[in-house]
Structures are given as structure tokens and as C-alpha cells.
Write a protein that holds these residues in place. Structure first.
Motif, PDB file in Angstrom:
ATOM      1  N   ASN A 128       0.843  -1.181   0.000  1.00  0.00           N
ATOM      2  CA  ASN A 128       0.000   0.000   0.000  1.00  0.00           C
ATOM      3  C   ASN A 128       0.886   1.242   0.000  1.00  0.00           C
ATOM      4  OD1 ASN A 128       0.716   0.690   2.662  1.00  0.00           O
ATOM      5  ND2 ASN A 128      -0.865  -0.645   3.484  1.00  0.00           N
ATOM      6  N   ALA A 129       0.238   2.421  -0.027  1.00  0.00           N
ATOM      7  CA  ALA A 129       1.005   3.648  -0.208  1.00  0.00           C
ATOM      8  C   ALA A 129       2.042   3.827   0.896  1.00  0.00           C
ATOM      9  CB  ALA A 129       0.052   4.838  -0.237  1.00  0.00           C
ATOM     10  N   GLU A 130       1.617   3.616   2.132  1.00  0.00           N
ATOM     11  CA  GLU A 130       2.546   3.798   3.251  1.00  0.00           C
ATOM     12  C   GLU A 130       3.709   2.822   3.164  1.00  0.00           C
ATOM     13  OE1 GLU A 130       0.266   3.322   6.768  1.00  0.00           O
ATOM     14  OE2 GLU A 130      -0.283   5.441   6.846  1.00  0.00           O
ATOM     15  N   GLU A 131       3.391   1.558   2.894  1.00  0.00           N
ATOM     16  CA  GLU A 131       4.438   0.542   2.809  1.00  0.00           C
ATOM     17  C   GLU A 131       5.402   0.860   1.676  1.00  0.00           C
ATOM     18  OE1 GLU A 131       2.064  -3.442   4.338  1.00  0.00           O
ATOM     19  OE2 GLU A 131       1.882  -2.798   2.267  1.00  0.00           O
ATOM     20  N   THR A 132       4.846   1.358   0.561  1.00  0.00           N
ATOM     21  CA  THR A 132       5.686   1.692  -0.581  1.00  0.00           C
ATOM     22  C   THR A 132       6.717   2.744  -0.189  1.00  0.00           C
ATOM     23  OG1 THR A 132       3.861   1.229  -2.062  1.00  0.00           O
ATOM     24  CG2 THR A 132       5.661   2.543  -2.945  1.00  0.00           C
ATOM     25  N   LEU A 133       6.230   3.835   0.413  1.00  0.00           N
ATOM     26  CA  LEU A 133       7.147   4.910   0.750  1.00  0.00           C
ATOM     27  C   LEU A 133       8.129   4.471   1.834  1.00  0.00           C
ATOM     28  CD1 LEU A 133       4.839   8.024   0.561  1.00  0.00           C
ATOM     29  CD2 LEU A 133       6.378   7.063  -1.146  1.00  0.00           C
ATOM     30  N   ASP A 134       7.655   3.655   2.767  1.00  0.00           N
ATOM     31  CA  ASP A 134       8.532   3.155   3.815  1.00  0.00           C
ATOM     32  C   ASP A 134       9.643   2.296   3.210  1.00  0.00           C
ATOM     33  OD1 ASP A 134       8.936   2.813   6.758  1.00  0.00           O
ATOM     34  OD2 ASP A 134       8.834   0.718   6.139  1.00  0.00           O
ATOM     35  N   PHE A 135       9.249   1.456   2.252  1.00  0.00           N
ATOM     36  CA  PHE A 135      10.232   0.585   1.587  1.00  0.00           C
ATOM     37  C   PHE A 135      11.311   1.409   0.888  1.00  0.00           C
ATOM     38  CE2 PHE A 135      11.254  -1.450  -2.569  1.00  0.00           C
ATOM     39  CZ  PHE A 135      12.112  -2.413  -2.084  1.00  0.00           C
ATOM     40  N   TYR A 136      10.870   2.396   0.090  1.00  0.00           N
ATOM     41  CA  TYR A 136      11.877   3.178  -0.635  1.00  0.00           C
ATOM     42  C   TYR A 136      12.715   4.016   0.328  1.00  0.00           C
ATOM     43  CZ  TYR A 136       9.814   1.564  -4.928  1.00  0.00           C
ATOM     44  OH  TYR A 136       9.384   0.762  -5.938  1.00  0.00           O
ATOM     45  N   GLY A 137      12.083   4.445   1.430  1.00  0.00           N
ATOM     46  CA  GLY A 137      12.840   5.165   2.453  1.00  0.00           C
ATOM     47  C   GLY A 137      13.953   4.305   3.033  1.00  0.00           C
ATOM     48  N   ARG A 138      13.626   3.043   3.262  1.00  0.00           N
ATOM     49  CA  ARG A 138      14.639   2.124   3.787  1.00  0.00           C
ATOM     50  C   ARG A 138      15.799   1.982   2.801  1.00  0.00           C
ATOM     51  NH1 ARG A 138      12.648  -1.702   7.860  1.00  0.00           N
ATOM     52  NH2 ARG A 138      10.519  -1.099   8.290  1.00  0.00           N
ATOM     53  N   LEU A 139      15.472   2.017   1.501  1.00  0.00           N
ATOM     54  CA  LEU A 139      16.532   1.870   0.511  1.00  0.00           C
ATOM     55  C   LEU A 139      17.506   3.040   0.569  1.00  0.00           C
ATOM     56  CD1 LEU A 139      14.753   0.366  -2.610  1.00  0.00           C
ATOM     57  CD2 LEU A 139      15.834  -0.772  -0.691  1.00  0.00           C
ATOM     58  N   PHE A 140      17.046   4.168   1.138  1.00  0.00           N
ATOM     59  CA  PHE A 140      17.962   5.293   1.317  1.00  0.00           C
ATOM     60  C   PHE A 140      18.600   5.260   2.695  1.00  0.00           C
ATOM     61  CE2 PHE A 140      15.649   6.964  -2.299  1.00  0.00           C
ATOM     62  CZ  PHE A 140      16.686   7.497  -3.033  1.00  0.00           C
ATOM     63  N   ASP A 141      18.403   4.128   3.389  1.00  0.00           N
ATOM     64  CA  ASP A 141      19.019   3.961   4.699  1.00  0.00           C
ATOM     65  C   ASP A 141      18.542   5.012   5.684  1.00  0.00           C
ATOM     66  OD1 ASP A 141      20.479   2.346   6.251  1.00  0.00           O
ATOM     67  OD2 ASP A 141      22.361   2.588   5.164  1.00  0.00           O
ATOM     68  N   MET A 142      17.274   5.433   5.523  1.00  0.00           N
ATOM     69  CA  MET A 142      16.753   6.457   6.432  1.00  0.00           C
ATOM     70  C   MET A 142      16.312   5.791   7.725  1.00  0.00           C
ATOM     71  SD  MET A 142      14.091   8.398   4.058  1.00  0.00           S
ATOM     72  CE  MET A 142      14.465   9.598   2.876  1.00  0.00           C
ATOM     73  N   PRO A 143      16.545   6.466   8.839  1.00  0.00           N
ATOM     74  CA  PRO A 143      16.032   5.913  10.100  1.00  0.00           C
ATOM     75  C   PRO A 143      14.509   5.960  10.146  1.00  0.00           C
ATOM     76  CG  PRO A 143      17.357   7.902  10.463  1.00  0.00           C
ATOM     77  CD  PRO A 143      17.326   7.677   9.003  1.00  0.00           C
TER      78      PRO A 143
END
Lengths: 313, 624
Positions: A116-131
Motif C-alpha cells: 500500500n502507499a505507506e508501505e511503498t514509501l517506507d520501503f523506498y525510504g529504507r533503501l535510502f538507509d533512512m532511520p
């Protein structure tokens, strides 16, 4: 983590101020598609030399199959050049490090449909190694920005094309990039969405970001781009500022309000007296886009009745 | 069940020593050779595209990038990609595999032979095999299709344009699928354990009418004997001693405890307990030393081998009954601390009869424990082995021994008299019935060091499956890094099949290229093309092909092919060796050292194959 990498070592050592302002640079960039046996199929891009500078909106135009998407893919390292080089932020296109500062909206939003939208953004955020905290804040503000608050928990497979486009844009902005590569940003969007996208592009430019837009929808490009390049059959045909390219030097346009027919006739005569050629004096028509936007605006203000066309008012 | 190979301790196996150069060195040698070979191959390919000088630069640079990518791999990104793989698998309803497994178990009863002599073995090997194939198949599909699907749907575009290293994409997938597989395996393990335990559980009642008194020679009562009811397709006879304690005979690989209890009306009743002896995890100690098993011929002289009774596959050597012939096992490091109550000996003897008589008649044997230093020996202990079953015999601590010089027997102590100073001892077995033969191999007789919990052993069996699964996932991901989904699946499948049949392929190789190899160690009928030719012309495998140009061409091509196959088999994992289902099914504890070795092998494969995946992935044009 921050050990000097090969990519860094490969950078040119000295950088002038002008070079530092160049965000994208291609030198003699060519791409030939080959089949399995190495036989040449298509020469998609022929010796492209291009420079995109910091803070501008650069449009890459051309008909279908002219090499726009190929150029973007080469810049992203999704394709390897057959010859020539592409540099982004002074690094080779194949390097991973450049991706830290890049946002990319592909032609169609290629996202995982089971998220879903939240999971999508969270996933890509993780790819940037964001906390986790940063990811959450960023996702929150991006979902609000692209207007998907009401659909944040729905899987992307249920999204309409326009919604997919919005979440695609949100994922491209997750890292607050310095350079945005937008492949057909307005495709699949309704006029309101298109307007919002264009406004957003301009706003991002004002924030100091560099934006490369590639499109075949000319009005969109004309509205936002500072400079454009026109590609045809893999070759660069035209390059320059939009205002310069579109200025017609020997035609003068006069716009006025409240003139009677007599006055119009007088002006026509005056022009002819001075040896000019009158090409037309008529009432301008609004663009369909303007009409549409006004109707929608009116309908939102007074729901439930057919809005009169602006001309009738 | 026979353990063919000595299990070395983990470090003996890993480090160079008497047994060879050790696994670690072999691994590094193999990796070094393969890397050099692959680098050369990559260089050749690149020079075709870019020319020899540019190619050198390109290859060097990609290796350097590889090093940097490995060093910069971020756990958070790996975990994010692993989570994605798990979510994908779960939302694509991979749990259906578990439902399939439940269905198989549900209907397994229809296919399993209820009258099997060893239902325990059957049930255990059935669940382990079913899980093994199902999980490997699942791993194959998950791993082989995921990356190609990502590329086909172009979802990978939005991933690789983030600061994601190739290493992270590969590792994330491997980790994600391994997590899914682990969860599935854990569920399957629990369910199949319940299936085995519940499926084998049954009870009997003693039939009162069959109970009769037993008396000794002096007509003194020594207990009772009786029969149980027929349950689960078998019945037992039982004997209960005067103290009211007894047990049934062994049927279908198990026995029951029988207790005499006072019934409500004061009469004695016999209670039959739950089945025992079928879910075991024995820890065997095998004979060791320069001559772990040696023979004496019929006149008592040392002999190189026993007698061959003409079996094609001469796994066991035979000794003649009623003569001086003996088989001698040498054990080392035997201590009283380890066996305080005496030596528990277990054996499975092959019995070869030269005259029939009563086929049910048991061929009697005798066993002596001998001190190899002083040659003090125990008085012969006679036994009546059960055929085709593991036969248990306890050699007690207090034992009558015979001094070699005086030939006088006296009371002795097992460890003081019969075990040498260095802890070595010998067990001599003799067949007592003239005209009959005992067949033995080294692993046929062992000391039972301990019995471990069956459930733990069952879990270890699943750990072996897990290791195989991880290796399959790594191979699947590797092939999918540069092939399309269907092709990657076929390639992975081929790897699994060749891995399982590696022994056969080595046999074919020896059959084609090593005419002097013993017939038991090679496969007749030639290489693939020759075999196919024989198949269509219906030519017997033991006949030579007629000498013709065609035959020479076929055999020459075959030679090349079998060398290729042999090379591939040397590289890919030997899945057959990684499997431990037989240990569990036959009731032997899976040695921790063995499992550690398998774990190290799997880890070595996982690391190298993942690294290869990375280079394959990195060298491919994702958008092409």
C-alpha cells in the motif's frame, strides 16, 4: 561505511565552478540495441552531447521512439552506453552513489502492486538507509502533498492510473533529491492533475532542484521548461531556451481590451499605411484547458448544478 | 542403515591433516581456480565488445566495484529487500504449499503400507522425503521467478535507481526467501512430528485366556507368558517375570512394556504400555584403528577377508559357522566412565544359510570381549540374533574371564581385565551353527554410547532439509540474475537433479573413462549418446558396440560429455550427501559434527554462489 570508493577515485580531480554547476553531462553518448547474436538492431541514440545545469527545468522532447527514454535510462545506469559517457553529478552513470541525490519517476509507475502507499514509501525510504522516524515523517508529508491521504492503506493494485502516478512521484521525492528525472510526468493525469504536476515541477525548481522532463506532450513542456532539446531518430535536432526557440522575430502581437470595431479597423489601416501585413485581428479563444479548469473550480464552489461556460457569464 | 563413512570431527574435517588437505583449503583452492577461470571468461567476452585494452580496464573496474559494494552493503537495505521478498511471497499465497503438505499428510494413510515391517521407518522417511521435495520445489519457484518478474514488470527500475548495491538485491532475496522457507519448514516439522508420533501410537491389551504360567527346570514358577490383542495389524507375545515386570517381543520395529497389576476383583491383570523402540536417536561408537574389522579363517589363522558367498555386491564378508572363523572389531578409547554398567553392543548381522531346515530357526552366535594387550578374554556369551533387525546385547561389568596362559576362568571386571591400558578392546564374533554363515561389515556392530531425544533428531533432519533449501535458493537467485524465469528454473532444477545424482554421474564417468574401475563403482553402457543409442537399438549394456566409425564418433563425443558432466558435478553441491533422512528414519542420532560440516558446506555454497549472482546481476543491462 564511508571508505573512499572506486567511483570517487574515478572522479576528475579538479573541478571548476562552471563544471560544478553542470548536473548532467553526456559526451558523445550513443546506444545501439543488439540482438542475442550481437547483430545491430536499432541505433537508438547517436552521439548525444548534452549539459543540464543546476536549477533548471530541462525538457527532452521528441516523437515516440526518438531516444528520450533511452537517454534517461542511460543516465540512470539502467542501460550501458555503446560508446561515449554519461555523468551525473560528475560521477559515471553506472555508479550507485549518484542515486543518493536522484529522484526518478519512470514512464509508468513501476511499483510493487502488493504494497500500500505507506508501505511503498517506507520501503523506498529504507533503501535510502533512512532511520524509522525520518521515514515516517517523510512518507506522511509526501502522501499529503500528492493528495492520497484517503487511499494510504489501499494496495497499489487497486489504484487508478492517476493515483499510481501520484504515488510514483511521491516515491521519487522520498529522498528530497537534488535532481529529478521525470519520464512523461503528466501521462495518465487528468487536466487538474496535469496542472498540479506542472505547478509542483515549478515549485521544485524554485526550491533549487534540477529537473529533467521527458515528454511528447508539447503544451506541458512549453509551460514549464526553461530549456529543451528535441530528439528525432536518436539525433539531437534542436537545443536552447524555450523563450528563444519559440519567439517569432518578425511578428508583433498586440493584445487589448475594450476596442470597438471602428478602432480595430483604424489599427488595421494604420498597419497597412506603414507597410505591415495584417495577419489577423480576432477575439482570442481560451484554451480547452482553461475552460475545463474553470468549470471544475466553479462546480466545486457550487456543487449540484451545471456550471455555465465562462463565456456565458 | 549403515553409516558408510567415518564422521570426522568438525576441525579434523575443516583443517589440513592426515586425511588430506581439509575442507577449508579445498574450498579456497576451488574458489581460486573458479574465479581465475570466470575472470578470464569475462575478459574474453568483454574484449569481443570493447577490445582487449578497454576490456582489461572494464573487468578490473567491475572487480573493484564489487569489493566496494560488498564493503558498503547496508543491513537496513538488505532487510528492506528481504521484507519485500517475504511480503511478496506471502501476498502471492505461497502458504498454499503448506496446505498442499497438509493434504498430502491427510491422505498419506491411503498410500503408506500399514503392514510394513517397520512402520516407524516408513512414516519418518515419508514425511522427511515429502517435505524435502516440496520445500526444494518451493524454493526453486520462489527464487527462480522473483528477479526475472521484477525485471519484466520493471519494478526493479525504481529499486536500482535508489542507492542500492547489487549485493543488497541478491542478499535481500536470499534472506527473504530463506525466511519464508524457514517459517514453512518449521510448521511442516511440527505437523509431521505430530503425524509420525500420533500415527505410530497404538495400544494393546493382554488377552487373559492366553496367559499361562512359565516354570523353570525345577518346576518353580518364574513368571507368565501370553499374547496381546491384534491392533494396528499386529499382535505381540509377552513375558512377565515373577516381580510383575516384563515386555513384549519386537514386532514392526517396536515393543511394549507389560506390567502385572492387581485388578478390581483381586485377580492379576496385565497392562500393556505404549510402543517403544521405534522413535530412537542412537549414538553409535564404531570400531576404529588401522584394522577396524579383521577376520580369522576357519582354522583360526588371521585372514585378509571373510568368505564371499557370491553376492554381486560384496558389502559384507562372511564367516563360517561351527569353526574357528571369527570377525574381530577393534574399539578405542573405551572408558568405564562412559559405560558404567558395561558395554551395550548392537549388531545387524547378515545371515547366509547353506541348508534350509526351519527358515525361522535362529542361527546362534557367540561373542567374546578380548583385551588386545594381555589377550585375556571373556567367556563366550552366546546370543540368538534377530535377523534384519538391530539386535541388542549387554556385556555386563562383572564378567567371567579366561587368562590366556592358564586357560582358567575366573571372575573379572570388564574394564580392568578386558580393556587395555590405552582404552582399546576387541569384540570377537563367531557363528555357532555349523554350515551357516554370518556376514559382517564394519558398521554392523557398534557400541551404543547414548540415546538422544528423538524429537531433537527429527529437528536435525529438518535442519538438513533447510540447508539444502538455502543452497537451492542461492542457485535459483544466481540463475535468475541473468536468465529469464523459466530458463532460470530449468537451470536450477538441473542443478538439483545433477546434485542428487552426482554419484551416478561419477559412475558413468568411470564407466566411460576408467575401464579398470571395479564393477561396483562404475555404470555400464557408456555416456549419454551411447546410452541413447543402446536404448533405441535395444542393445544390452554389457555388450561392446560393434567397432565402426559411428561407434568411435559416439564414444569420442561421449568422452567429452562425461568429462564436462564430471566437472559440473564437482562444482555443484552433492544434495544426496547433505540429506540425513536415513539417520532419522533408522533411528541414529545425526552427529553434531556431521551437521556442522553440512552447515559449513552450505554456507560455502551460499557465499560463493551469492557472490557469483552479484557479478552476473551487475554485468547485465537491466532495461535491455
Amino acid at each position: 561505511m564511508a571508505a573512499p570508493t572506486v567511483e570517487q577515485a574515478a572522479q576528475p580531480a579538479e573541478k571548476t565552478a562552471a563544471q560544478a554547476d553542470v548536473v548532467i553531462e553526456t559526451r558523445n553518448l550513443s546506444k545501439t540495441y543488439r540482438d542475442f547474436w550481437g547483430r545491430q538492431k536499432v541505433r537508438a541514440l547517436k552521439a548525444l552531447d548534452l549539459e543540464v545545469r543546476r536549477g533548471e527545468i530541462f525538457g527532452l522532447l521528441g516523437p515516440n521512439g526518438s531516444g528520450k527514454t533511452t537517454t534517461i535510462k542511460l543516465l540512470l545506469g539502467l542501460l550501458f552506453p555503446s560508446s561515449g559517457q554519461a555523468y551525473v553529478f560528475g560521477e559515471e552513470a553506472a555508479s550507485v552513489k549518484k542515486n543518493e541525490k536522484i529522484g526518478y519517476l519512470p514512464e509508468e509507475s513501476y511499483l510493487y502492486k502488493f504494497l500500500n502507499a505507506e508501505e511503498t514509501l517506507d520501503f523506498y525510504g529504507r533503501l535510502f538507509d533512512m532511520p524509522a522516524k525520518v521515514r515516517k515523517e517523510r512518507a506522511e508529508s509526501l502522501i499529503n502533498m500528492v493528495g492520497l491521504q484517503w487511499a494510504r492503506r489501499r494496495q497499489l493494485r487497486e489504484y487508478s492510473k492517476g493515483m499510481t502516478r501520484r504515488i510514483g512521484l511521491a516515491q521519487a521525492l522520498i529522498n528530497d533529491p537534488n535532481l529529478l528525472l521525470l519520464d512523461e510526468p503528466t501521462s495518465g493525469l487528468d487536466p487538474i492533475g496535469t496542472r498540479e504536476m506542472k505547478d509542483l515541477i515549478l515549485r521544485l525548481r524554485d526550491e533549487g532542484k534540477t529537473i529533467l522532463v521527458c515528454s511528447h506532450l508539447l503544451p506541458d513542456v512549453q509551460d514549464v521548461c526553461d530549456r529543451i532539446a528535441i530528439l528525432h531518430q536518436g539525433e539531437l535536432k534542436e537545443l536552447g531556451r524555450v523563450s528563444d526557440l519559440l519567439r517569432v522575430e518578425d511578428v508583433t502581437q498586440i493584445r487589448a481590451r475594450g476596442l470597438s470595431d471602428e478602432v480595430k479597423e483604424e489599427i488595421r489601416n494604420l498597419i497597412q499605411q506603414h507597410g505591415g501585413v495584417v495577419e489577423g485581428i480576432e477575439n482570442p479563444t481560451a484554451t480547452l484547458e482553461q475552460l475545463f479548469l474553470e468549470i471544475v473550480k466553479d462546480s466545486e464552489a457550487r456543487p449540484g448544478r451545471r456550471a455555465p461556460a465562462p463565456a456565458e457569464k | 542403515m549403515v553409516i558408510e563413512h567415518d564422521i570426522l570431527t568438525f576441525f579434523e574435517w575443516l583443517l589440513p591433516g592426515a586425511g588430506g588437505m581439509g575442507a577449508l583449503l579445498t574450498f579456497f583452492l576451488a574458489v581460486a581456480l573458479l574465479s581465475v577461470f570466470l575472470t578470464l571468461l569475462a575478459y574474453l567476452f568483454t574484449s569481443v565488445r570493447h577490445g582487449p585494452f578497454e576490456a582489461f580496464y572494464v573487468v578490473a573496474k567491475s572487480i573493484a566495484t564489487g569489493v566496494s559494494d560488498v564493503a558498503n552493503t547496508s543491513p537496513r537495505r538488505v532487510l528492506a529487500l528481504a521484507r519485500l521478498a517475504v511480503t511478496e511471497a506471502v501476498r502471492r499465497k505461497v502458504l498454499i504449499a503448506f496446505v498442499v503438505f497438509l493434504l498430502i499428510l491427510l491422505f498419506a494413510g491411503w498410500f503408506l503400507d500399514v503392514r510394513s515391517d517397520h512402520p516407524g521407518r516408513l512414516y519418518i522417511s515419508f514425511v522427511l522425503t515429502a517435505t524435502n521435495y516440496l520445500v526444494l520445489l518451493l524454493a526453486l519457484f520462489l527464487a527462480a521467478f522473483s528477479l526475472p518478474n521484477d525485471i519484466k514488470n520493471r519494478t526493479i527500475y525504481t529499486v536500482v535507481t535508489k542507492p542500492v548495491r547489487g549485493t543488497e538485491i541478491i542478499l535481500g532475496r536470499v534472506l527473504g526467501f530463506a525466511t519464508v522457507g524457514t517459517a514453512l519448514l518449521a510448521m511442516m516439522c511440527l505437523v509431521s512430528y505430530l503425524f509420525v508420533v500420533r500415527g505410530l501410537d497404538h495400544g494393546h491389551a493382554a488377552i487373559a485366556e492366553t496367559v499361562e504360567e512359565m516354570t523353570d527346570r525345577n518346576s518353580q514358577p518364574i513368571g507368565v507368558r501370553g499374547e496381546t490383542t491384534l491392533n494396528s495389524h499386529h499382535r505381540h507375545t509377552f513375558e512377565v517375570d515373577a516381580d510383575g515386570y516384563g515386555r513384549t517381543d519386537a514386532q514392526m520395529g517396536h515393543w511394549h512394556e507389560v506390567l502385572a497389576v492387581a485388578g478390581p476383583d483381586g485377580a492379576t491383570q496385565y497392562e500393556v504400555g505404549p510402543p517403544q523402540g521405534q522413535l530412537l536417536a542412537r549414538v553409535p561408537i564404531y570400531s576404529r584403528g588401522p584394522q577396524p574389522l579383521r577376520f580369522r579363517d576357519r582354522s583360526g589363522q588371521p585372514a585378509e577377508k571373510g568368505i564371499s558367498v557370491g553376492d554381486f555386491w560384496t558389502y559384507r564378508d562372511y564367516i563360517e559357522g561351527g569353526s574357528q572363523a571369527r570377525a574381530v572389531w577393534t574399539f578405542q578409547d573405551i572408558t568405564a566412565e562412559q559405560f558404567p554398567a558395561g558395554l551395550p553392543v548392537e549388531m545387524t548381522l547378515g545371515i547366509f544359510r547353506t541348508h534350509k531346515g526351519d527358515i525361522e530357526q535362529i542361527v546362534r552366535g557367540e561373542l567374546e570381549v578380548v583385551n588386545p594387550e594381555t589377550e585375556v578374554r571373556s567367556e563366550p556369551i552366546s546370543f540368538r540374533p534377530t535377523e534384519f533387525e538391530i539386535f541388542h546385547l549387554d556385556v555386563p561389568r562383572d564378567i567371567r574371564v579366561v587368562d590366556p596362559a592358564t586357560q582358567v576362568s575366573r571372575d573379572g571386571d570388564l574394564f580392568e581385565d578386558l580393556v587395555a591400558e590405552d582404552g582399546s578392546t576387541e569384540i570377537w564374533v563367531r557363528c555357532a551353527d555349523p554350515g551357516q554363515y554370518y556376514g559382517m561389515s564394519r558398521a554392523d556392530l557398534y557400541l551404543l554410547a547414548a540415546e538422544r531425544p528423538f524429537f531433537l533428531n527429527f529437528v536435525k533432519g529438518y535442519v538438513s532439509i533447510w540447508l539444502q533449501m538455502v543452497v537451492v535458493i542461492c542457485f535459483g537467485v544466481m540463475f535468475s540474475a541473468f536468465l529469464s524465469g523459466a530458463v532460470a528454473m530449468m537451470a536450477t532444477l538441473a542443478t538439483i537433479v545433477m546434485g542428487f545424482f552426482s554419484g551416478f554421474i561419477v559412475g558413468v564417468f568411470r564407466g566411460v573413462l576408467d575401464p579398470n574401475a571395479p564393477v561396483t563403482e562404475k555404470v555400464l553402457g557408456g555416456g549419454p549418446i551411447e546410452s541413447f543409442y543402446r536404448l533405441i537399438t535395444q542393445k544390452n549394456v554389457s555388450l561392446e558396440l560393434d567397432p565402426s566409425i559411428g561407434a568411435v564418433v559416439i564414444q569420442t563425443i561421449d568422452k567429452g560429455l562425461v568429462i564436462l558432466m564430471r566437472t559440473v558435478v564437482m562444482i555443484i553441491p552433492d544434495f544426496g550427501r547433505l540429506g540425513t533422512a536415513n539417520y532419522v528414519a533408522y533411528g541414529f542420532n545425526i552427529d553434531g559434527d556431521l551437521l556442522a560440516q553440512h552447515g559449513a558446506v552450505a554456507l560455502a555454497y551460499a557465499v560463493t554462489v551469492s557472490l557469483a549472482s552479484y557479478f552476473f546481476f551487475k554485468s547485465r543491462e537491466i532495461a535491455a
